[in-house]
Motif scaffolding. Structure first.
Motif, PDB file in Angstrom:
ATOM      1  N   LEU A  79      -0.517  20.920  12.822  1.00 12.82           N
ATOM      2  CA  LEU A  79      -0.602  19.513  12.451  1.00 12.82           C
ATOM      3  C   LEU A  79      -0.749  19.420  10.938  1.00 12.82           C
ATOM      4  O   LEU A  79      -1.536  20.142  10.331  1.00 12.82           O
ATOM      5  CB  LEU A  79      -1.791  18.833  13.136  1.00 12.82           C
ATOM      6  CG  LEU A  79      -1.727  18.702  14.659  1.00 12.82           C
ATOM      7  CD1 LEU A  79      -2.974  17.987  15.177  1.00 12.82           C
ATOM      8  CD2 LEU A  79      -0.466  17.955  15.102  1.00 12.82           C
ATOM      9  N   ASP A  80       0.004  18.513  10.334  1.00 10.80           N
ATOM     10  CA  ASP A  80       0.017  18.389   8.878  1.00 10.80           C
ATOM     11  C   ASP A  80      -0.172  16.931   8.506  1.00 10.80           C
ATOM     12  O   ASP A  80       0.577  16.061   8.963  1.00 10.80           O
ATOM     13  CB  ASP A  80       1.347  18.915   8.329  1.00 10.80           C
ATOM     14  CG  ASP A  80       1.391  18.886   6.811  1.00 10.80           C
ATOM     15  OD1 ASP A  80       0.311  18.910   6.189  1.00 10.80           O
ATOM     16  OD2 ASP A  80       2.506  18.857   6.257  1.00 10.80           O
ATOM     17  N   LEU A  81      -1.179  16.651   7.661  1.00  8.36           N
ATOM     18  CA  LEU A  81      -1.443  15.296   7.187  1.00  8.36           C
ATOM     19  C   LEU A  81      -0.893  15.140   5.769  1.00  8.36           C
ATOM     20  O   LEU A  81      -1.313  15.846   4.850  1.00  8.36           O
ATOM     21  CB  LEU A  81      -2.939  14.995   7.200  1.00  8.36           C
ATOM     22  CG  LEU A  81      -3.560  14.757   8.575  1.00  8.36           C
ATOM     23  CD1 LEU A  81      -5.084  14.853   8.504  1.00  8.36           C
ATOM     24  CD2 LEU A  81      -3.140  13.406   9.138  1.00  8.36           C
ATOM     25  N   GLU A  82       0.054  14.226   5.601  1.00  9.18           N
ATOM     26  CA  GLU A  82       0.665  13.982   4.298  1.00  9.18           C
ATOM     27  C   GLU A  82       0.078  12.710   3.686  1.00  9.18           C
ATOM     28  O   GLU A  82       0.269  11.617   4.221  1.00  9.18           O
ATOM     29  CB  GLU A  82       2.178  13.833   4.447  1.00  9.18           C
ATOM     30  CG  GLU A  82       2.885  13.553   3.131  1.00  9.18           C
ATOM     31  CD  GLU A  82       4.357  13.246   3.326  1.00  9.18           C
ATOM     32  OE1 GLU A  82       5.071  13.166   2.307  1.00  9.18           O
ATOM     33  OE2 GLU A  82       4.801  13.076   4.478  1.00  9.18           O
ATOM     34  N   PRO A  83      -0.658  12.828   2.566  1.00  6.69           N
ATOM     35  CA  PRO A  83      -1.275  11.633   1.968  1.00  6.69           C
ATOM     36  C   PRO A  83      -0.271  10.828   1.143  1.00  6.69           C
ATOM     37  O   PRO A  83       0.670  11.374   0.569  1.00  6.69           O
ATOM     38  CB  PRO A  83      -2.374  12.219   1.080  1.00  6.69           C
ATOM     39  CG  PRO A  83      -1.846  13.554   0.672  1.00  6.69           C
ATOM     40  CD  PRO A  83      -1.012  14.055   1.830  1.00  6.69           C
ATOM     41  N   TYR A  84      -0.482   9.529   1.093  1.00  4.61           N
ATOM     42  CA  TYR A  84       0.295   8.654   0.219  1.00  4.61           C
ATOM     43  C   TYR A  84      -0.519   7.388  -0.045  1.00  4.61           C
ATOM     44  O   TYR A  84      -1.355   6.999   0.773  1.00  4.61           O
ATOM     45  CB  TYR A  84       1.648   8.297   0.845  1.00  4.61           C
ATOM     46  CG  TYR A  84       1.563   7.464   2.105  1.00  4.61           C
ATOM     47  CD1 TYR A  84       1.604   6.067   2.048  1.00  4.61           C
ATOM     48  CD2 TYR A  84       1.439   8.066   3.357  1.00  4.61           C
ATOM     49  CE1 TYR A  84       1.527   5.310   3.202  1.00  4.61           C
ATOM     50  CE2 TYR A  84       1.359   7.314   4.504  1.00  4.61           C
ATOM     51  CZ  TYR A  84       1.405   5.940   4.426  1.00  4.61           C
ATOM     52  OH  TYR A  84       1.319   5.178   5.569  1.00  4.61           O
ATOM     53  N   PRO A  85      -0.320   6.735  -1.206  1.00  4.02           N
ATOM     54  CA  PRO A  85      -1.077   5.514  -1.506  1.00  4.02           C
ATOM     55  C   PRO A  85      -0.403   4.283  -0.902  1.00  4.02           C
ATOM     56  O   PRO A  85       0.827   4.201  -0.824  1.00  4.02           O
ATOM     57  CB  PRO A  85      -1.044   5.459  -3.034  1.00  4.02           C
ATOM     58  CG  PRO A  85       0.226   6.145  -3.394  1.00  4.02           C
ATOM     59  CD  PRO A  85       0.477   7.198  -2.334  1.00  4.02           C
ATOM     60  N   GLN A  86      -1.217   3.327  -0.495  1.00  2.00           N
ATOM     61  CA  GLN A  86      -0.704   2.057   0.016  1.00  2.00           C
ATOM     62  C   GLN A  86      -1.397   0.920  -0.718  1.00  2.00           C
ATOM     63  O   GLN A  86      -2.617   0.905  -0.854  1.00  2.00           O
ATOM     64  CB  GLN A  86      -0.949   1.930   1.520  1.00  2.00           C
ATOM     65  CG  GLN A  86      -0.496   0.597   2.103  1.00  2.00           C
ATOM     66  CD  GLN A  86      -0.611   0.565   3.611  1.00  2.00           C
ATOM     67  OE1 GLN A  86      -0.109   1.459   4.292  1.00  2.00           O
ATOM     68  NE2 GLN A  86      -1.276  -0.439   4.138  1.00  2.00           N
ATOM     69  N   ARG A  87      -0.620  -0.038  -1.211  1.00  2.00           N
ATOM     70  CA  ARG A  87      -1.166  -1.162  -1.966  1.00  2.00           C
ATOM     71  C   ARG A  87      -1.721  -2.204  -0.996  1.00  2.00           C
ATOM     72  O   ARG A  87      -1.011  -2.654  -0.085  1.00  2.00           O
ATOM     73  CB  ARG A  87      -0.084  -1.778  -2.836  1.00  2.00           C
ATOM     74  CG  ARG A  87      -0.607  -2.657  -3.985  1.00  2.00           C
ATOM     75  CD  ARG A  87      -1.393  -1.863  -4.977  1.00  2.00           C
ATOM     76  NE  ARG A  87      -1.548  -2.561  -6.261  1.00  2.00           N
ATOM     77  CZ  ARG A  87      -2.359  -2.139  -7.213  1.00  2.00           C
ATOM     78  NH1 ARG A  87      -3.095  -1.047  -7.046  1.00  2.00           N
ATOM     79  NH2 ARG A  87      -2.447  -2.797  -8.348  1.00  2.00           N
ATOM     80  N   LEU A  88      -2.966  -2.582  -1.209  1.00  6.50           N
ATOM     81  CA  LEU A  88      -3.616  -3.577  -0.374  1.00  6.50           C
ATOM     82  C   LEU A  88      -4.044  -4.769  -1.226  1.00  6.50           C
ATOM     83  O   LEU A  88      -4.427  -4.606  -2.393  1.00  6.50           O
ATOM     84  CB  LEU A  88      -4.837  -2.982   0.332  1.00  6.50           C
ATOM     85  CG  LEU A  88      -4.590  -1.811   1.284  1.00  6.50           C
ATOM     86  CD1 LEU A  88      -5.907  -1.324   1.865  1.00  6.50           C
ATOM     87  CD2 LEU A  88      -3.633  -2.218   2.400  1.00  6.50           C
ATOM     88  N   TYR A  89      -4.022  -5.940  -0.622  1.00  5.90           N
ATOM     89  CA  TYR A  89      -4.431  -7.175  -1.286  1.00  5.90           C
ATOM     90  C   TYR A  89      -5.512  -7.841  -0.431  1.00  5.90           C
ATOM     91  O   TYR A  89      -5.207  -8.614   0.491  1.00  5.90           O
ATOM     92  CB  TYR A  89      -3.222  -8.093  -1.475  1.00  5.90           C
ATOM     93  CG  TYR A  89      -2.113  -7.440  -2.268  1.00  5.90           C
ATOM     94  CD1 TYR A  89      -2.118  -7.478  -3.654  1.00  5.90           C
ATOM     95  CD2 TYR A  89      -1.083  -6.745  -1.630  1.00  5.90           C
ATOM     96  CE1 TYR A  89      -1.107  -6.858  -4.392  1.00  5.90           C
ATOM     97  CE2 TYR A  89      -0.081  -6.122  -2.357  1.00  5.90           C
ATOM     98  CZ  TYR A  89      -0.096  -6.184  -3.732  1.00  5.90           C
ATOM     99  OH  TYR A  89       0.900  -5.559  -4.454  1.00  5.90           O
ATOM    100  N   PRO A  90      -6.790  -7.522  -0.717  1.00  3.75           N
ATOM    101  CA  PRO A  90      -7.891  -8.003   0.135  1.00  3.75           C
ATOM    102  C   PRO A  90      -7.998  -9.519   0.221  1.00  3.75           C
ATOM    103  O   PRO A  90      -8.511 -10.039   1.214  1.00  3.75           O
ATOM    104  CB  PRO A  90      -9.143  -7.407  -0.544  1.00  3.75           C
ATOM    105  CG  PRO A  90      -8.650  -6.283  -1.391  1.00  3.75           C
ATOM    106  CD  PRO A  90      -7.281  -6.678  -1.817  1.00  3.75           C
ATOM    107  N   GLN A  91      -7.525 -10.233  -0.808  1.00  2.00           N
ATOM    108  CA  GLN A  91      -7.630 -11.693  -0.805  1.00  2.00           C
ATOM    109  C   GLN A  91      -6.455 -12.365  -0.103  1.00  2.00           C
ATOM    110  O   GLN A  91      -6.375 -13.599  -0.084  1.00  2.00           O
ATOM    111  CB  GLN A  91      -7.726 -12.203  -2.249  1.00  2.00           C
ATOM    112  CG  GLN A  91      -8.809 -11.559  -3.094  1.00  2.00           C
ATOM    113  CD  GLN A  91     -10.195 -12.037  -2.743  1.00  2.00           C
ATOM    114  OE1 GLN A  91     -10.361 -12.994  -2.000  1.00  2.00           O
ATOM    115  NE2 GLN A  91     -11.207 -11.370  -3.271  1.00  2.00           N
ATOM    116  N   GLY A  92      -5.563 -11.576   0.472  1.00  2.00           N
ATOM    117  CA  GLY A  92      -4.424 -12.166   1.167  1.00  2.00           C
ATOM    118  C   GLY A  92      -3.550 -12.973   0.226  1.00  2.00           C
ATOM    119  O   GLY A  92      -3.157 -12.523  -0.846  1.00  2.00           O
ATOM    120  N   GLY A  93      -3.254 -14.210   0.621  1.00  2.00           N
ATOM    121  CA  GLY A  93      -2.371 -15.051  -0.167  1.00  2.00           C
ATOM    122  C   GLY A  93      -3.044 -15.807  -1.289  1.00  2.00           C
ATOM    123  O   GLY A  93      -2.388 -16.601  -1.973  1.00  2.00           O
TER     124      GLY A  93
END
Length: 597
Positions: free
Chosen positions: A157-171
Motif C-alpha cells: 500500500l502506498d500513500l501519495e501526498p498532495y496539497p488541496q486548496r480549501l476555503y473555510p468561509q465558503g462563498g
C-alpha cells in the motif's frame, strides 16, 4: 621408561620451477586485483557512486503548497491542507510478521481496509480485480485516515501526498479571493492576481540516511530546511462581511433583483473592510456554478451613478467658487437643455431652495442650475482629475476605468454637462464611486482602495497603514458637503439610517440603466452611500442593487435597509463611540423630502 627420540626432518631444496610458479600465481592475483580496482574506480565509479548516494540519501520533492490567506483579524480564508491518494500493489501484499516472500490475497487486505476507509469490501475487491500493481483505491484522504492506513503496516500500500486548496468561509470571500481549479491553476480573484506571492518557497531537499534509514543532519546547508510560514493578510473583516452578505442576499431576493454589492472602506487609508456580492458561489465546489459568477462586478462593470454623484458635483462647484455655500437655486421642476427636457424624479418643483435641501429632495433641476455656473471645459477637467476614465489604483483584480464623453462632446453639447450634473451621461464602477465619497469624508484626499495588507510571518498581523491620499478638494469644502449629506439622513430620503447618538451623512440614488448607450425601459440601479461619523469620518458604506423589480424600488427602499444593518454592525465591531452633538443647524424647512432619484 626411556623418552622417545625427536623426529628430525631433513630440509630439501625447493625446485626453482615451483618457486617461479608460486610467484607467477601471486603476481597474477595482484595484477587482477589492481585491474579490478581500476575497473571499479575508473569505469564503474560514477555508476556505483550514484547507487551509493541513492541508498544513503533521501530526496524529498516539494508538494507545491500555497500560502494561507487570512482576514484582518487572522481568520482563515484560504489554506492548503495535505490530502492523500491510496495506491495498491497486490503482488506485494503482506502483513507484519509474515514470512519473507509471502503474498497475501487481496481479500485479506480489503477486509482490513474496509473499516479504515469506510468503503464496502465488495467495492474494494471490484477495484482491485486481477491487477497486480498500480491500483488507485481512494483519493482525497484526510491526514487522520492516512495515518490509520499507515498503522496497518500492510506491504503493497502506498500513500501519495498532495496539497488541496480549501476555503473555510465558503462563498463569503469567493468574489475577491477566487479559487484554484482541479489542476491547481488559479482561475479568479486574488488567487490569480497574486499567484506569485501565494506560492510557497519550496526546494527539493536531500538528506543523508543512516544504515537504519534515519535521516542524518550532516551535509545540510544552512537554511535548507527553511519553513515558509508567510500568510497573505486581507483588510476585509469576516464578521462584517457576513453581515453585509446576509443583508444583501435577503434584499436582493425580496426585490427579485439581478445582483447586488455592498462595500465598506476606511476613508483614512483606503482599506476595504467589507466587499460582499450576491449572487456568489462556493469555491470549494466551483464546478457547480456558472462561470459568470467568478468575477467581481463592482470593480469590473460600469453604471451611471445617478443622484449618489450629486455631492461630488457640489464639491466641484464649491471648489471652483461657482456657488455660495449659503446660496440658493430655483427648482422649477423641469427645464429644457439643448432641446432635451429634464425633470425631477417626481416631476415637481421645489421653489427656491438651499443646497442641503437640494440633496434632501434630490432635485435634478436644481443640480443643473447649480452646475451651470461651472464652465463645461472646467467641469470636464475636474471629472478627468477625479479619475473617472482611469483605472483606479487598487489591488482588486480586474478593476477597469470608467467612461467619459470626449472633451469636444462635453463642451459643445449642452446636454452633456447638464446630465452629468445629476450623475448620468458618464459611467464608473461602484468601487470608483466609493473612492470619491471617501474623498469627501477624509477632507478632500483621494485614497487608493485596497484589500490586502501584504505578507506576514506566522501568527503576526500587520497594523493598518497610516493615512494617505492626494489632496484634490479643500478640507473645508469637503466638510461642508459632508454636513449637507448629514441633513439627508436627518430629514431627507436617508432617514432610514438615522441612529440615535451618531452623526451620519448619506445620499440615495435611483438611476436609469443603460445598455450600449440606450436606456432600458423600467430598468433601474438603486444605491445608497453613507459616511460616518460626520464629526470624525472613518468609514464610507456603499450599497448598489441592480435591477430590483417593483414600482416602489428606490435607493431609499432597496439599498438603504442593507446599509442600515451594515452601519449598525460596523459601530459595534469597530467600537465607534457616539458622536459629539451637532453644532450646526440642519435644514428642516422647505419642500417635503422625496425619494431620491
Amino acid at each position: 621408561m626411556r623418552p622417545r627420540p625427536a623426529r628430525v626432518v631433513d630440509f630439501q631444496p625447493v625446485p626453482a620451477g615451483r618457486l617461479v610458479a608460486v610467484y607467477a600465481i601471486l603476481s597474477a592475483g595482484l595484477v587482477g586485483l589492481a585491474a579490478r580496482l581500476a575497473w571499479v574506480q575508473v569505469v564503474q565509479g560514477d555508476q556505483l557512486l550514484n547507487r551509493a548516494r541513492a541508498i544513503q540519501t533521501q530526496t524529498i520533492q516539494p508538494l507545491g503548497k500555497r500560502r494561507t490567506i487570512v482576514d484582518r483579524q487572522g481568520r482563515l480564508v484560504a489554506l492548503d491542507e495535505e490530502r492523500f491518494t491510496l495506491w495498491a500493489h497486490p503482488r506485494y501484499f503482506a502483513f507484519p510478521g509474515d514470512d519473507p516472500g509471502t503474498v497475501r490475497p487481496s481479500l485479506d487486505v480489503a477486509r482490513k481496509l474496509s473499516a479504515v476507509l469506510a468503503v464496502p469490501m465488495a467495492d474494494l475487491m471490484r477495484n482491485l480485480g486481477d491487477r497486480k500493481s498500480g491500483v488507485k483505491l481512494a483519493s482525497d484522504l484526510d491526514p487522520d485516515t492516512a495515518q490509520r492506513v499507515r498503522k496497518l503496516a500492510i506491504s503493497g500500500l502506498d500513500l501519495e501526498p498532495y496539497p488541496q486548496r480549501l476555503y473555510p468561509q465558503g462563498g463569503l470571500f469567493a468574489n475577491v479571493v477566487g479559487f484554484l481549479n482541479l489542476e491547481r491553476v488559479p482561475q479568479a480573484g486574488l488567487e490569480q492576481s497574486r499567484d506569485s506571492d501565494l506560492k510557497r518557497h519550496e526546494a527539493q531537499l536531500s538528506l543523508r540516511r543512516g544504515a537504519d534509514g534515519t535521516p542524518l543532519p550532516d551535509g545540510l546547508r544552512p537554511g535548507v530546511i527553511y519553513g515558509d510560514d508567510l500568510r497573505l493578510q486581507l483588510t476585509l473583516d469576516a464578521r462584517l462581511q457576513q453581515v453585509a452578505q446576509q443583508a444583501l442576499t435577503k434584499q436582493v431576493k425580496q426585490w427579485k433583483a439581478k445582483r447586488g454589492v455592498a462595500l465598506v472602506m476606511d476613508v483614512r487609508n483606503g482599506e476595504m473592510v467589507a466587499l460582499a456580492s450576491t449572487p456568489t458561489y462556493d469555491p470549494n465546489q466551483f464546478w457547480k456554478y456558472s462561470p459568470g459568477l467568478f468575477r467581481e462586478w463592482s470593480v469590473q462593470d460600469l453604471y451611471e451613478p445617478g443622484s449618489t454623484f450629486k455631492p461630488i458635483n457640489l464639491a466641484i462647484a464649491l471648489q471652483e467658487g461657482a456657488i455660495d455655500p449659503a446660496g440658493k437655486v430655483n427648482d422649477t421642476g423641469q427645464l429644457t437643455i439643448g432641446g432635451w427636457p429634464i425633470f425631477n424624479h417626481d416631476r415637481r418643483g421645489n421653489g427656491l431652495i438651499d443646497f442641503p435641501t437640494v440633496l434632501q429632495v434630490s432635485s435634478n433641476v436644481a443640480m443643473v442650475q447649480a452646475m451651470r455656473n461651472v464652465k463645461p471645459a472646467t467641469y470636464w477637467e475636474w471629472l478627468r482629475r477625479l479619475g473617472i476614465d482611469e483605472v483606479p489604483d487598487t489591488d482588486l483584480p480586474g478593476a477597469v476605468a470608467g467612461e467619459l464623453k470626449t472633451r469636444e462632446q462635453f463642451v459643445t453639447q449642452p446636454i452633456e454637462p447638464a446630465t452629468a450634473a445629476f450623475g448620468q451621461g458618464f459611467s464608473l464602477t461602484p468601487l470608483k464611486l466609493l473612492q470619491l465619497h471617501a474623498m469627501l469624508a477624509n477632507g478632500g484626499r483621494l485614497v487608493s482602495p485596497h484589500i490586502t495588507r501584504g505578507l506576514r510571518s506566522g501568527d503576526d498581523l500587520a497594523p493598518p497603514p497610516p493615512a494617505s491620499g492626494v489632496q484634490l478638494i479643500r478640507p473645508e469644502i469637503a466638510k461642508t458637503v459632508l454636513n449637507w449629506m448629514e441633513t439627508v439622513v436627518q430629514t431627507g430620503s436617508g432617514k432610514g439610517t438615522k441612529i440615535p447618538g451618531y452623526r451620519i451623512g448619506g445620499k440615495t440614488g435611483t438611476a436609469q440603466k443603460a445598455l450600449n448607450g440606450i436606456y432600458i425601459p423600467g430598468a433601474r440601479i438603486c444605491s445608497f452611500v453613507a459616511n460616518l461619523p460626520v464629526d470624525d469620518p472613518r468609514f464610507v458604506v456603499l450599497v448598489v442593487v441592480d435591477e430590483p423589480q417593483g414600482g416602489n424600488a428606490y435607493g431609499s427602499t432597496v439599498a438603504l435597509p442593507v446599509a442600515r444593518q451594515i452601519i449598525e454592525a460596523l459601530l459595534v465591531l469597530e467600537k465607534i463611540p457616539p458622536s459629539a452633538p451637532s453644532d450646526h443647524r440642519t435644514k428642516t424647512s422647505g419642500s417635503a423630502p422625496g425619494r431620491a432619484g
